[in-house]
Design a protein around this motif. Structure first.
Motif, short mmCIF file in Angstrom:
data_model
loop_
_atom_site.label_atom_id
_atom_site.label_comp_id
_atom_site.label_asym_id
_atom_site.label_seq_id
_atom_site.Cartn_x
_atom_site.Cartn_y
_atom_site.Cartn_z
N UNK A 18 0.83 -1.20 0.00
CA UNK A 18 0.00 0.00 0.00
C UNK A 18 0.87 1.25 0.00
N UNK A 19 1.92 1.24 0.79
CA UNK A 19 2.84 2.39 0.84
C UNK A 19 3.52 2.59 -0.51
N UNK A 20 3.99 1.49 -1.11
CA UNK A 20 4.67 1.57 -2.41
C UNK A 20 3.76 2.17 -3.48
N UNK A 21 2.47 1.77 -3.46
CA UNK A 21 1.53 2.22 -4.48
C UNK A 21 0.78 3.48 -4.10
N UNK A 22 1.00 3.94 -2.86
CA UNK A 22 0.31 5.13 -2.35
C UNK A 22 -1.21 4.97 -2.40
N UNK A 23 -1.67 3.81 -1.92
CA UNK A 23 -3.10 3.51 -1.81
C UNK A 23 -3.35 2.98 -0.41
N UNK A 24 -4.60 2.74 -0.08
CA UNK A 24 -4.94 2.25 1.27
C UNK A 24 -4.67 0.75 1.39
N UNK A 25 -4.53 0.30 2.63
CA UNK A 25 -4.36 -1.13 2.90
C UNK A 25 -5.56 -1.92 2.37
N UNK A 26 -6.75 -1.36 2.53
CA UNK A 26 -7.95 -2.07 2.08
C UNK A 26 -8.00 -2.20 0.55
#
Length: 80
Positions: A18-26
């Motif tokens: 999620x951090x790598x893609x800059x999106x949420x964990x969900x």
């Protein structure tokens, strides 16, 4: 190699993806559960892990899909 000079981890937590893609964990969880992003379950609790190489393949695939979409949907200049 990581910044500390150690090799990068082969497997990533979903939160790291999620951090790598800059999106949420969900969002990452949904991508994994839908099969969009290949992952494995490990350990007694069945924790998800994404292999770094699979994440890189996913990113390349998304670039290709985006390029195809752009080609099929050209930006049209509007007269103001």
């Amino acid at each position: 190699m990581s910044v500390e000079g150690r090799p990068s981890a082969r497997f990533l937590l979903l939160s790291e993806v999620a951090t790598e893609l800059n999106v949420s964990d969900s969002q990452v969880y949904h991508m994994v559960r839908s099969g969009e992003l290949p992952a494995i379950k490990v350990g007694g609790r069945g924790q998800w892990r994404v292999e770094r190489s699979r994440l890189e393949e996913y990113i390349v695939r998304k670039y290709d899909e985006t390029a195809s979409w752009i080609e099929q949907n050209p930006l049209v200049e509007r007269d103001d």
